[in-house]
Design a protein around this motif. Structure first.
Motif, PDB file in Angstrom:
ATOM      1  N   LYS A   1       0.816  -1.217   0.000  1.00  0.00           N
ATOM      2  CA  LYS A   1       0.000   0.000   0.000  1.00  0.00           C
ATOM      3  C   LYS A   1       0.851   1.269   0.000  1.00  0.00           C
ATOM      4  CE  LYS A   1      -4.143  -1.800   0.126  1.00  0.00           C
ATOM      5  NZ  LYS A   1      -5.148  -1.523  -0.916  1.00  0.00           N
ATOM      6  N   ASN A   2       2.177   1.094  -0.059  1.00  0.00           N
ATOM      7  CA  ASN A   2       3.113   2.226  -0.048  1.00  0.00           C
ATOM      8  C   ASN A   2       2.925   3.126   1.177  1.00  0.00           C
ATOM      9  OD1 ASN A   2       4.456   1.693  -2.567  1.00  0.00           O
ATOM     10  ND2 ASN A   2       2.605   2.398  -3.616  1.00  0.00           N
ATOM     11  N   LEU A   3       2.673   2.493   2.305  1.00  0.00           N
ATOM     12  CA  LEU A   3       2.505   3.252   3.542  1.00  0.00           C
ATOM     13  C   LEU A   3       3.871   3.658   4.082  1.00  0.00           C
ATOM     14  CD1 LEU A   3      -0.288   1.165   5.339  1.00  0.00           C
ATOM     15  CD2 LEU A   3      -0.539   3.110   3.794  1.00  0.00           C
ATOM     16  N   ASP A   4       3.988   4.894   4.524  1.00  0.00           N
ATOM     17  CA  ASP A   4       5.259   5.376   5.069  1.00  0.00           C
ATOM     18  C   ASP A   4       5.605   4.672   6.377  1.00  0.00           C
ATOM     19  OD1 ASP A   4       5.575   7.154   2.973  1.00  0.00           O
ATOM     20  OD2 ASP A   4       4.522   8.773   4.007  1.00  0.00           O
ATOM     21  N   ASN A   5       4.582   4.381   7.159  1.00  0.00           N
ATOM     22  CA  ASN A   5       4.790   3.773   8.468  1.00  0.00           C
ATOM     23  C   ASN A   5       4.487   2.280   8.392  1.00  0.00           C
ATOM     24  OD1 ASN A   5       5.179   3.321  11.171  1.00  0.00           O
ATOM     25  ND2 ASN A   5       3.292   4.328  11.842  1.00  0.00           N
ATOM     26  N   ILE A   6       5.535   1.457   8.462  1.00  0.00           N
ATOM     27  CA  ILE A   6       5.356   0.003   8.445  1.00  0.00           C
ATOM     28  C   ILE A   6       4.909  -0.431   9.839  1.00  0.00           C
ATOM     29  CG2 ILE A   6       6.409  -2.238   7.999  1.00  0.00           C
ATOM     30  CD1 ILE A   6       6.246  -0.414   5.555  1.00  0.00           C
ATOM     31  N   ARG A   7       3.665  -0.855   9.943  1.00  0.00           N
ATOM     32  CA  ARG A   7       3.112  -1.179  11.252  1.00  0.00           C
ATOM     33  C   ARG A   7       3.438  -2.604  11.666  1.00  0.00           C
ATOM     34  NH1 ARG A   7      -0.850   2.418  12.902  1.00  0.00           N
ATOM     35  NH2 ARG A   7      -0.623   1.268  14.860  1.00  0.00           N
ATOM     36  N   GLU A   8       3.546  -2.811  12.970  1.00  0.00           N
ATOM     37  CA  GLU A   8       3.796  -4.132  13.531  1.00  0.00           C
ATOM     38  C   GLU A   8       2.875  -4.359  14.713  1.00  0.00           C
ATOM     39  OE1 GLU A   8       7.867  -4.497  14.655  1.00  0.00           O
ATOM     40  OE2 GLU A   8       8.497  -5.149  12.658  1.00  0.00           O
ATOM     41  N   LEU A   9       2.538  -5.614  14.955  1.00  0.00           N
ATOM     42  CA  LEU A   9       1.772  -5.971  16.143  1.00  0.00           C
ATOM     43  C   LEU A   9       2.696  -5.966  17.352  1.00  0.00           C
ATOM     44  CD1 LEU A   9      -0.207  -9.008  14.685  1.00  0.00           C
ATOM     45  CD2 LEU A   9      -1.029  -6.653  14.945  1.00  0.00           C
ATOM     46  N   SER A  10       2.223  -5.427  18.445  1.00  0.00           N
ATOM     47  CA  SER A  10       3.003  -5.436  19.678  1.00  0.00           C
ATOM     48  C   SER A  10       2.683  -6.698  20.472  1.00  0.00           C
ATOM     49  CB  SER A  10       2.660  -4.207  20.524  1.00  0.00           C
ATOM     50  OG  SER A  10       1.323  -4.299  21.016  1.00  0.00           O
ATOM     51  N   ARG A  11       3.482  -6.938  21.493  1.00  0.00           N
ATOM     52  CA  ARG A  11       3.215  -8.073  22.369  1.00  0.00           C
ATOM     53  C   ARG A  11       1.845  -7.917  23.038  1.00  0.00           C
ATOM     54  NH1 ARG A  11       4.735 -13.108  22.651  1.00  0.00           N
ATOM     55  NH2 ARG A  11       6.852 -12.406  22.150  1.00  0.00           N
ATOM     56  N   ALA A  12       1.490  -6.691  23.410  1.00  0.00           N
ATOM     57  CA  ALA A  12       0.179  -6.454  24.018  1.00  0.00           C
ATOM     58  C   ALA A  12      -0.941  -6.750  23.024  1.00  0.00           C
ATOM     59  CB  ALA A  12       0.086  -5.014  24.514  1.00  0.00           C
ATOM     60  N   ASP A  13      -0.742  -6.346  21.765  1.00  0.00           N
ATOM     61  CA  ASP A  13      -1.739  -6.600  20.719  1.00  0.00           C
ATOM     62  C   ASP A  13      -2.035  -8.095  20.604  1.00  0.00           C
ATOM     63  OD1 ASP A  13      -1.998  -3.934  19.933  1.00  0.00           O
ATOM     64  OD2 ASP A  13      -0.481  -4.094  18.355  1.00  0.00           O
ATOM     65  N   VAL A  14      -0.982  -8.887  20.435  1.00  0.00           N
ATOM     66  CA  VAL A  14      -1.189 -10.308  20.181  1.00  0.00           C
ATOM     67  C   VAL A  14      -1.697 -11.034  21.421  1.00  0.00           C
ATOM     68  CG1 VAL A  14       0.415 -10.452  18.255  1.00  0.00           C
ATOM     69  CG2 VAL A  14       1.266 -10.845  20.577  1.00  0.00           C
ATOM     70  N   THR A  15      -1.364 -10.529  22.611  1.00  0.00           N
ATOM     71  CA  THR A  15      -1.888 -11.142  23.835  1.00  0.00           C
ATOM     72  C   THR A  15      -3.388 -10.904  23.951  1.00  0.00           C
ATOM     73  OG1 THR A  15       0.245 -10.841  24.951  1.00  0.00           O
ATOM     74  CG2 THR A  15      -1.665 -11.269  26.345  1.00  0.00           C
ATOM     75  N   ALA A  16      -3.829  -9.690  23.608  1.00  0.00           N
ATOM     76  CA  ALA A  16      -5.264  -9.401  23.617  1.00  0.00           C
ATOM     77  C   ALA A  16      -5.995 -10.287  22.620  1.00  0.00           C
ATOM     78  CB  ALA A  16      -5.503  -7.929  23.302  1.00  0.00           C
ATOM     79  N   LEU A  17      -5.422 -10.413  21.427  1.00  0.00           N
ATOM     80  CA  LEU A  17      -6.030 -11.263  20.403  1.00  0.00           C
ATOM     81  C   LEU A  17      -6.030 -12.725  20.836  1.00  0.00           C
ATOM     82  CD1 LEU A  17      -7.267 -11.545  17.599  1.00  0.00           C
ATOM     83  CD2 LEU A  17      -4.946 -11.600  16.643  1.00  0.00           C
ATOM     84  N   ALA A  18      -4.951 -13.170  21.437  1.00  0.00           N
ATOM     85  CA  ALA A  18      -4.852 -14.554  21.908  1.00  0.00           C
ATOM     86  C   ALA A  18      -5.883 -14.842  22.995  1.00  0.00           C
ATOM     87  CB  ALA A  18      -3.443 -14.845  22.414  1.00  0.00           C
ATOM     88  N   ALA A  19      -6.088 -13.886  23.896  1.00  0.00           N
ATOM     89  CA  ALA A  19      -7.083 -14.076  24.961  1.00  0.00           C
ATOM     90  C   ALA A  19      -8.477 -14.228  24.361  1.00  0.00           C
ATOM     91  CB  ALA A  19      -7.043 -12.893  25.921  1.00  0.00           C
ATOM     92  N   ALA A  20      -8.795 -13.391  23.371  1.00  0.00           N
ATOM     93  CA  ALA A  20     -10.093 -13.501  22.708  1.00  0.00           C
ATOM     94  C   ALA A  20     -10.218 -14.838  21.982  1.00  0.00           C
ATOM     95  CB  ALA A  20     -10.280 -12.336  21.732  1.00  0.00           C
ATOM     96  N   GLN A  21      -9.139 -15.280  21.365  1.00  0.00           N
ATOM     97  CA  GLN A  21      -9.128 -16.575  20.658  1.00  0.00           C
ATOM     98  C   GLN A  21      -9.409 -17.712  21.626  1.00  0.00           C
ATOM     99  OE1 GLN A  21      -8.229 -17.276  17.302  1.00  0.00           O
ATOM    100  NE2 GLN A  21      -7.858 -19.467  17.412  1.00  0.00           N
ATOM    101  N   VAL A  22      -8.709 -17.729  22.751  1.00  0.00           N
ATOM    102  CA  VAL A  22      -8.846 -18.823  23.716  1.00  0.00           C
ATOM    103  C   VAL A  22     -10.230 -18.831  24.357  1.00  0.00           C
ATOM    104  CG1 VAL A  22      -7.997 -19.688  25.941  1.00  0.00           C
ATOM    105  CG2 VAL A  22      -6.368 -19.010  24.172  1.00  0.00           C
TER     106      VAL A  22
END
Length: 208
Positions: free
Chosen positions: A106-127
């Motif tokens: 998408k030619n975005l200037d800011n290459i975004r990444e998931l943080s540890r907090a992000d993936v933990t929140a997602l993992a909790a919802a998954q579980v």
């Protein structure tokens, strides 16, 4: 017949800060339309003394705010503790390469990444098999591609649940969202379209 237990919603940092920066408090722990809004201890710690989040939002250090945060964190026992850790690792390893490729495409200037907090929140919802509430587009984008979390909510969607459940009036909803706009809150890019769809109303422009 026992009352049906509410469905847990895992509320990400950006969402609970936005909701708490309003007359809605207390927010965390409350039940809205059959959903109970909860967060995680590692997300609550992001709002502790000396953190970058608190530097931007010093009101988070108010004793009643800190009490609301600490009292409404989900706790897990084995095997769920290990499951959350496993899924967080999986989401980090699978999500970030996809997200990076998307940003480059998408030619975005800011290459975004998931943080540890992000993936933990997602993992909790998954579980838990629960909805996740977040206003972060990278987390939403990744969740739709690497997880089985079916329901992704935004702050605007949570406000809609509150109004539908009779917890707030239309006037309060307009005042809350107007305050967000006035203070430059980074709502999702499509929030205005979502607002129109949910409320059949024009979104506030922050001028009123």
């Amino acid at each position: 017949m026992p009352a049906k237990k509410p469905t847990i919603v895992v509320v990400d940092t950006n969402c609970f800060i936005r909701l708490m920066f309003s007359p809605l408090r207390p927010v965390l722990g409350s039940v809205v339309g059959g959903y109970q809004l909860m967060t995680l201890a590692n997300l609550a710690k992001e709002c502790g003394p000396g953190t970058e989040v608190v530097e931007r939002n010093p009101w988070l250090l108010a004793p009643e705010v800190q009490e609301e945060l600490t009292k409404n964190c989900l706790s897990f026992r084995e095997p769920k503790t290990s499951d959350v850790r496993k899924w967080a690792k999986t989401f980090l390893e699978r999500g970030n390469p996809l997200l990076r490729a998307h940003c480059i495409a998408k030619n975005l200037d800011n290459i975004r990444e998931l943080s540890r907090a992000d993936v933990t929140a997602l993992a909790a919802a998954q579980v838990l098999g629960s909805p996740l509430a977040t206003d972060e587009w990278p987390l939403t984008w990744a969740a739709e591609r690497v997880s089985d979390v079916e329901v992704l909510l935004t702050s605007v969607a949570l406000i809609h649940l509150m109004e539908k459940d009779g917890k707030i009036t239309r006037e309060q909803r307009v005042d809350i969202v107007t305050t967000w706009v006035k203070h430059g809150e980074k709502l999702p890019a499509n929030w205005r379209a979502q607002y129109r769809e949910l409320f059949q109303d024009e979104p506030p422009d922050g001028q009123a």
